[in-house]
Design a protein around this motif. Structure first.
Motif, PDB file in Angstrom:
ATOM      1  N   GLU A 166      -9.192  16.005  26.234  1.00 26.94           N
ATOM      2  CA  GLU A 166      -9.519  15.543  24.890  1.00 26.94           C
ATOM      3  C   GLU A 166      -8.689  14.330  24.490  1.00 26.94           C
ATOM      4  O   GLU A 166      -8.790  13.868  23.349  1.00 26.94           O
ATOM      5  CB  GLU A 166      -9.290  16.679  23.891  1.00 26.94           C
ATOM      6  N   LEU A 167      -7.908  13.784  25.424  1.00 23.09           N
ATOM      7  CA  LEU A 167      -7.025  12.683  25.059  1.00 23.09           C
ATOM      8  C   LEU A 167      -7.799  11.463  24.564  1.00 23.09           C
ATOM      9  O   LEU A 167      -7.370  10.786  23.629  1.00 23.09           O
ATOM     10  CB  LEU A 167      -6.142  12.299  26.251  1.00 23.09           C
ATOM     11  N   ALA A 168      -8.931  11.173  25.184  1.00 20.56           N
ATOM     12  CA  ALA A 168      -9.725  10.031  24.735  1.00 20.56           C
ATOM     13  C   ALA A 168     -10.162  10.205  23.286  1.00 20.56           C
ATOM     14  O   ALA A 168     -10.116   9.265  22.478  1.00 20.56           O
ATOM     15  CB  ALA A 168     -10.937   9.842  25.643  1.00 20.56           C
ATOM     16  N   GLN A 169     -10.593  11.415  22.937  1.00 21.04           N
ATOM     17  CA  GLN A 169     -10.996  11.682  21.560  1.00 21.04           C
ATOM     18  C   GLN A 169      -9.803  11.609  20.605  1.00 21.04           C
ATOM     19  O   GLN A 169      -9.921  11.141  19.473  1.00 21.04           O
ATOM     20  CB  GLN A 169     -11.680  13.047  21.458  1.00 21.04           C
ATOM     21  N   ASP A 170      -8.623  12.061  21.071  1.00 24.04           N
ATOM     22  CA  ASP A 170      -7.412  11.929  20.253  1.00 24.04           C
ATOM     23  C   ASP A 170      -7.086  10.460  19.989  1.00 24.04           C
ATOM     24  O   ASP A 170      -6.679  10.093  18.877  1.00 24.04           O
ATOM     25  CB  ASP A 170      -6.226  12.602  20.951  1.00 24.04           C
ATOM     26  N   TYR A 171      -7.253   9.626  21.009  1.00 28.26           N
ATOM     27  CA  TYR A 171      -7.015   8.190  20.830  1.00 28.26           C
ATOM     28  C   TYR A 171      -8.007   7.607  19.835  1.00 28.26           C
ATOM     29  O   TYR A 171      -7.644   6.761  19.023  1.00 28.26           O
ATOM     30  CB  TYR A 171      -7.125   7.469  22.181  1.00 28.26           C
ATOM     31  N   GLU A 172      -9.235   8.045  19.897  1.00 28.90           N
ATOM     32  CA  GLU A 172     -10.233   7.537  18.959  1.00 28.90           C
ATOM     33  C   GLU A 172      -9.869   7.906  17.523  1.00 28.90           C
ATOM     34  O   GLU A 172      -9.965   7.073  16.617  1.00 28.90           O
ATOM     35  CB  GLU A 172     -11.614   8.080  19.301  1.00 28.90           C
ATOM     36  N   ARG A 173      -9.424   9.144  17.337  1.00 30.49           N
ATOM     37  CA  ARG A 173      -9.121   9.616  15.985  1.00 30.49           C
ATOM     38  C   ARG A 173      -7.814   9.044  15.443  1.00 30.49           C
ATOM     39  O   ARG A 173      -7.709   8.765  14.246  1.00 30.49           O
ATOM     40  CB  ARG A 173      -9.051  11.144  15.977  1.00 30.49           C
ATOM     41  N   GLN A 174      -6.803   8.864  16.295  1.00 31.64           N
ATOM     42  CA  GLN A 174      -5.464   8.573  15.810  1.00 31.64           C
ATOM     43  C   GLN A 174      -4.945   7.173  16.110  1.00 31.64           C
ATOM     44  O   GLN A 174      -4.065   6.684  15.391  1.00 31.64           O
ATOM     45  CB  GLN A 174      -4.468   9.573  16.420  1.00 31.64           C
ATOM     46  N   ILE A 175      -5.432   6.528  17.168  1.00 31.83           N
ATOM     47  CA  ILE A 175      -4.814   5.292  17.628  1.00 31.83           C
ATOM     48  C   ILE A 175      -5.651   4.059  17.320  1.00 31.83           C
ATOM     49  O   ILE A 175      -5.168   3.127  16.683  1.00 31.83           O
ATOM     50  CB  ILE A 175      -4.546   5.344  19.153  1.00 31.83           C
ATOM     51  N   ILE A 176      -6.888   4.018  17.792  1.00 26.31           N
ATOM     52  CA  ILE A 176      -7.648   2.771  17.730  1.00 26.31           C
ATOM     53  C   ILE A 176      -8.123   2.464  16.314  1.00 26.31           C
ATOM     54  O   ILE A 176      -8.167   3.342  15.452  1.00 26.31           O
ATOM     55  CB  ILE A 176      -8.843   2.789  18.704  1.00 26.31           C
ATOM     56  N   GLY A 177      -8.478   1.200  16.101  1.00 24.37           N
ATOM     57  CA  GLY A 177      -9.015   0.801  14.815  1.00 24.37           C
ATOM     58  C   GLY A 177      -9.230  -0.694  14.761  1.00 24.37           C
ATOM     59  O   GLY A 177      -8.740  -1.443  15.609  1.00 24.37           O
ATOM     60  N   GLY A 178      -9.985  -1.131  13.767  1.00 24.65           N
ATOM     61  CA  GLY A 178     -10.280  -2.544  13.621  1.00 24.65           C
ATOM     62  C   GLY A 178     -11.652  -2.884  14.166  1.00 24.65           C
ATOM     63  O   GLY A 178     -12.305  -2.068  14.818  1.00 24.65           O
ATOM     64  N   PRO A 179     -12.124  -4.116  13.931  1.00 24.97           N
ATOM     65  CA  PRO A 179     -13.462  -4.527  14.354  1.00 24.97           C
ATOM     66  C   PRO A 179     -13.655  -4.386  15.868  1.00 24.97           C
ATOM     67  O   PRO A 179     -12.866  -4.900  16.653  1.00 24.97           O
ATOM     68  CB  PRO A 179     -13.524  -6.002  13.932  1.00 24.97           C
ATOM     69  N   GLY A 180     -14.698  -3.649  16.270  1.00 24.16           N
ATOM     70  CA  GLY A 180     -15.024  -3.512  17.682  1.00 24.16           C
ATOM     71  C   GLY A 180     -14.057  -2.664  18.481  1.00 24.16           C
ATOM     72  O   GLY A 180     -14.070  -2.692  19.709  1.00 24.16           O
TER      73      GLY A 180
END
Length: 242
Positions: free
Chosen positions: A181-195
């Motif tokens: 589930e690490l990829a989903q954790d990164y999506e929820r907690q780490i990444i952000g901004g346009p694209g």
């Protein structure tokens, strides 16, 4: 008038070099990453930055150049290779050659918030003007044991107009095939901004390809927003949507 010339020269503004992309590569060097894994990560990035497809992506943009710095993070952050403008195979090879020899400079437990803020500082304090500004964050967990919280740091980075992309390392020393589930954790907690997007690496065999694909997508800047991609996926093959 002759006496004024030195003063005029001193007062003349310095124009920052313009590139398509300012890219901070934040690579995990925390206690869960062994020395061999440090070397493996660096080799993966060195191989990717010199890949013909990556170089073609750089050349196809407006200025034909990007600026990159490689930073390892743990309890502290350490610059392994300082800002380098890459606009040719030769400059890419120079960056790759500089990346491999330095010793490990970061150690200790995770301080992800501090690492993200250091990426922001490096972008804001350099003498380069990027049409886009991106932090490329890689790691094997979302644990944060000291310094600012991830949420606080992420909000500050995004407010500055900097995009955060993620390279979750599900496993380096394994055969791959199993996705956590690490990829989903990164999506929820780490990444952000346009694209913003995530490319997951789940084994030695896929790591270099994940880095190569991620660099191409970041340089091209045309991925649909909020995508999670396996290393071998195409931009239209999404594992999950936000």
């Amino acid at each position: 008038m002759r006496h004024l010339l030195p003063l005029l020269l001193v007062a003349a503004p310095l124009h920052a070099q313009e590139v398509d992309l300012e890219l901070v590569l934040l690579a995990d060097a925390s206690g869960s990453i062994t020395q061999s894994e440090i070397e493996f990560q660096r080799l993966g990035y060195a191989t990717a930055i010199t890949d013909p497809a990556v170089l073609n992506a750089i050349r196809s943009n407006l200025t034909g150049s990007i600026a990159v710095t490689y930073v390892e993070w743990a309890a502290n952050q350490a610059i392994v290779v300082d800002w380098t403008v890459i606009d040719s195979a030769e400059s890419a090879a120079g960056f790759a050659a500089a990346l491999l020899p330095p010793p490990r400079l970061a150690s200790g437990r995770n301080a992800i918030g501090a690492a993200l803020l250091e990426g922001k500082r490096l972008i804001e304090d350099n003498s380069i003007t990027g049409l886009r500004r991106v932090i490329d964050f890689s790691g094997d967990s979302t644990g944060n044991f000291s310094g600012p919280s991830i949420a606080e740091a992420r909000a500050e980075v995004l407010a500055a107009g900097i995009t955060i992309n993620g390279l979750p390392i599900v496993c380096l020393d394994c055969s791959g095939g199993e996705r956590s589930e690490l990829a989903q954790d990164y999506e929820r907690q780490i990444i952000g901004g346009p694209g913003a997007f995530v490319v997951a690496a789940d084994g030695n065999a896929s790591f270099a390809e994940a880095v190569r694909r991620k660099l191409i997508l970041e340089i091209a800047g045309d991925l649909p927003p909020d995508a999670i991609l396996p290393a071998m996926a195409t931009p239209g093959t999404l594992l999950a949507d936000r």
